[in-house]
Design an enzyme around this catalytic site. Structure first.
Site, mmCIF file in Angstrom:
data_model
loop_
_atom_site.group_PDB
_atom_site.id
_atom_site.type_symbol
_atom_site.label_atom_id
_atom_site.label_comp_id
_atom_site.label_asym_id
_atom_site.label_seq_id
_atom_site.Cartn_x
_atom_site.Cartn_y
_atom_site.Cartn_z
ATOM 1 C CB CYS A 112 -0.931 0.012 1.208
ATOM 2 S SG CYS A 112 -2.080 -1.354 1.187
ATOM 3 C CG HIS A 248 -3.241 3.653 2.017
ATOM 4 N ND1 HIS A 248 -3.762 3.199 0.825
ATOM 5 C CD2 HIS A 248 -3.249 2.581 2.867
ATOM 6 C CE1 HIS A 248 -4.066 1.924 0.940
ATOM 7 N NE2 HIS A 248 -3.776 1.525 2.165
ATOM 8 C CG ASN A 278 -6.837 -0.540 1.065
ATOM 9 O OD1 ASN A 278 -6.065 -0.142 0.190
ATOM 10 N ND2 ASN A 278 -6.417 -1.012 2.224
HETATM 11 O O1 UT7 Z 1 -4.048 -0.912 3.475
HETATM 12 C C1 UT7 Z 1 -3.154 -1.765 4.090
HETATM 13 C C2 UT7 Z 1 -3.209 -1.647 5.561
HETATM 14 N N1 UT7 Z 1 -4.477 -2.117 6.038
HETATM 15 C C3 UT7 Z 1 -5.117 -1.423 6.953
HETATM 16 O O2 UT7 Z 1 -4.689 -0.361 7.318
HETATM 17 C C4 UT7 Z 1 -6.341 -2.046 7.555
HETATM 18 C C5 UT7 Z 1 -6.293 -1.872 9.049
HETATM 19 N N2 UT7 Z 1 -7.373 -2.555 9.733
HETATM 20 C C6 UT7 Z 1 -8.644 -2.147 9.693
HETATM 21 O O3 UT7 Z 1 -9.009 -1.259 8.970
HETATM 22 C C7 UT7 Z 1 -9.622 -2.808 10.652
HETATM 23 O O4 UT7 Z 1 -8.908 -3.589 11.572
HETATM 24 C C8 UT7 Z 1 -10.668 -3.696 9.939
HETATM 25 C C9 UT7 Z 1 -11.652 -2.834 9.193
HETATM 26 C C10 UT7 Z 1 -9.985 -4.659 8.981
HETATM 27 C C11 UT7 Z 1 -11.468 -4.485 10.972
HETATM 28 O O5 UT7 Z 1 -12.048 -3.607 11.929
HETATM 29 P P1 UT7 Z 1 -11.844 -3.887 13.479
HETATM 30 O O6 UT7 Z 1 -12.626 -2.873 14.201
HETATM 31 O O7 UT7 Z 1 -10.380 -3.956 13.756
HETATM 32 O O8 UT7 Z 1 -12.568 -5.270 13.663
HETATM 33 P P2 UT7 Z 1 -11.980 -6.647 14.246
HETATM 34 O O9 UT7 Z 1 -11.074 -7.292 13.236
HETATM 35 O O10 UT7 Z 1 -11.469 -6.433 15.627
HETATM 36 O O11 UT7 Z 1 -13.310 -7.480 14.329
HETATM 37 C C12 UT7 Z 1 -14.397 -7.058 15.175
HETATM 38 C C13 UT7 Z 1 -15.582 -7.969 14.926
HETATM 39 C C14 UT7 Z 1 -15.215 -9.458 14.961
HETATM 40 O O12 UT7 Z 1 -16.277 -10.159 15.551
HETATM 41 P P3 UT7 Z 1 -16.215 -10.614 17.096
HETATM 42 O O13 UT7 Z 1 -15.016 -11.501 17.190
HETATM 43 O O14 UT7 Z 1 -16.062 -9.351 17.883
HETATM 44 O O15 UT7 Z 1 -17.508 -11.309 17.308
HETATM 45 C C15 UT7 Z 1 -15.124 -9.831 13.498
HETATM 46 O O16 UT7 Z 1 -15.391 -11.206 13.277
HETATM 47 O O17 UT7 Z 1 -16.111 -7.736 13.632
HETATM 48 C C16 UT7 Z 1 -16.221 -8.973 12.926
HETATM 49 N N3 UT7 Z 1 -16.072 -8.716 11.508
HETATM 50 C C17 UT7 Z 1 -17.116 -8.427 10.705
HETATM 51 N N4 UT7 Z 1 -18.428 -8.322 10.951
HETATM 52 C C18 UT7 Z 1 -19.232 -8.008 9.908
HETATM 53 C C19 UT7 Z 1 -14.928 -8.680 10.775
HETATM 54 N N5 UT7 Z 1 -15.215 -8.389 9.502
HETATM 55 C C20 UT7 Z 1 -16.553 -8.227 9.429
HETATM 56 C C21 UT7 Z 1 -17.438 -7.906 8.390
HETATM 57 N N6 UT7 Z 1 -18.763 -7.815 8.671
HETATM 58 N N7 UT7 Z 1 -17.033 -7.686 7.131
#
Ligand code: UT7
Length: 321
Positions: A112, A248, A278
């Site tokens: 990225c 980004h 993204n």
């Molecule tokens: O560009 C390259 C660099 N990449 C980035 O900068 C991305 C950085 N990361 C992020 O943007 C975020 O971490 C994400 C958007 C990928 C995820 O958001 P988060 O707030 O960190 O969520 P999480 O991974 O901690 O997951 C929270 C909950 C989980 O459920 P439980 O375990 O709390 O029950 C996930 O299973 O959200 C769930 N979850 C979803 N729910 C509905 C994860 N993806 C989804 C989804 N829809 N698509």
């Protein structure tokens, strides 16, 4: 001698995939994607919209906006993590199709952060007199790398390309550029290549994107906050002298944190995340082209760009337009 941006261009695939359509494929919802990430829709490339095709389209638009022809170009750098071929480089295909002179043309891999890495390299070619007009392109076909059954990653990415023309200038252009790498983080965000263990067992490679989103998120916020200070220090500017943050586009909450660090209202942040998703290396030049074309960013203004991605690699630059 400065390296100055004199033209921008971009390309987005025709097909738009909205959150609601992904919610029919995996257990997610429009509400979750908008609230946790900030994306409403993304563009998805079809068979003809290859990484090189999108790169060439973006480059053509950038050349037109720079009032130059392919003949004027003496350096091509393409940032991509989703090249059509392992070899030859995407830049070779761009060189052939645009009919530029037989100038240096190569790809760089910095996920990225690929665009800010490519700009840093082109800047040095220009500042040391090796290049007069450089084409810097970032093109990504992320949709091909996604596991469309993994809701934690497939909702995040989109396809597209952006390009700029950098030229030698006596007036300030890119006035600061900072790059970093921490390979310790390679396991939390990657797309396997030719070396996973199973490559030697004759097992079909599973070359899909893997990300531990929450870990990447935390590292991105802290690294980018420090990066902003480094860039301002190198440019000898204070944050109120930056007109626009062109970040980004990975997650709205990361952009908010960086804007806060700059004491900048979100109205000074160029946001394309909601419509592009993204697009990895392509997200900054896509956002820049969008904001210049709709007259949001104006000539003479100062922009700060920043990116963070797989490597882990991060970096950015400050440019006077
Ligand atoms: O560009 C390259 C660099 N990449 C980035 O900068 C991305 C950085 N990361 C992020 O943007 C975020 O971490 C994400 C958007 C990928 C995820 O958001 P988060 O707030 O960190 O969520 P999480 O991974 O901690 O997951 C929270 C909950 C989980 O459920 P439980 O375990 O709390 O029950 C996930 O299973 O959200 C769930 N979850 C979803 N729910 C509905 C994860 N993806 C989804 C989804 N829809 N698509």
């Amino acid at each position: 001698m400065f390296a100055k941006i004199i033209g921008t261009g971009s390309y987005l695939p025709q097909m738009i995939l909205r959150n609601g359509e992904i919610a029919k494929m995996v257990d997610t919802s429009d509400e979750w994607i908008r609230q946790r990430v900030g994306i409403k829709e993304r563009h998805i490339a079809d068979e003809t919209e290859t990484t090189s095709f999108m790169a060439i389209e973006a480059a053509r638009h950038a050349l037109t906006s720079a009032h130059l022809t392919a003949n004027d170009i003496d350096l091509i750098i393409v940032a991509t993590g989703t090249a059509d071929y392992i070899m030859p480089s995407t830049a070779s295909i761009v060189q052939m199709k645009l009919h530029t002179p037989n100038c240096p043309a190569f790809d760089i891999s910095a996920a990225c952060s690929g665009f800010v890495y490519a700009v840093d390299i082109a800047k040095q070619y220009i500042e040391n007199g090796s290049s007069k007009n450089a084409l810097v392109i970032a093109s990504e076909r992320m949709s091909r790398t996604l596991n469309w059954q993994d809701r934690s990653t497939c909702v995040l990415f989109g396809d597209g390309a952006g390009a700029i023309v950098l030229t030698q200038s006596k007036t300030p252009g890119i006035i600061a550029s900072v790059l970093h790498t921490d390979g310790q983080g390679k396991d939390i965000l990657n797309i396997p290549g030719l070396l996973p263990k199973n490559a030697f067992d004759g097992v079909k490679l599973e070359q899909k994107l893997y990300m531990e989103g929450n870990k990447v998120f935390k590292k991105a916020v802290s690294a980018l906050s420090e990066l902003v200070n480094e860039l301002l220090h190198e440019a000898k500017l204070s944050s109120h002298e930056i007109d626009w943050l062109v970040p980004h586009q990975a997650n709205y909450r990361i952009l908010e944190a960086t804007a806060k660090k700059l004491n900048m209202p979100m109205s000074q942040v160029v946001l394309t995340l909601q419509n592009h998703g993204n697009t990895s290396a392509a997200s900054i030049p896509l956002a820049l082209d969008y904001a210049i074309r709709n007259n949001t960013i104006k000539p003479g203004q100062t922009i700060l760009t920043e990116a963070f991605g797989a490597g882990l690699v991060w970096g950015g630059f400050i440019a006077k337009l």
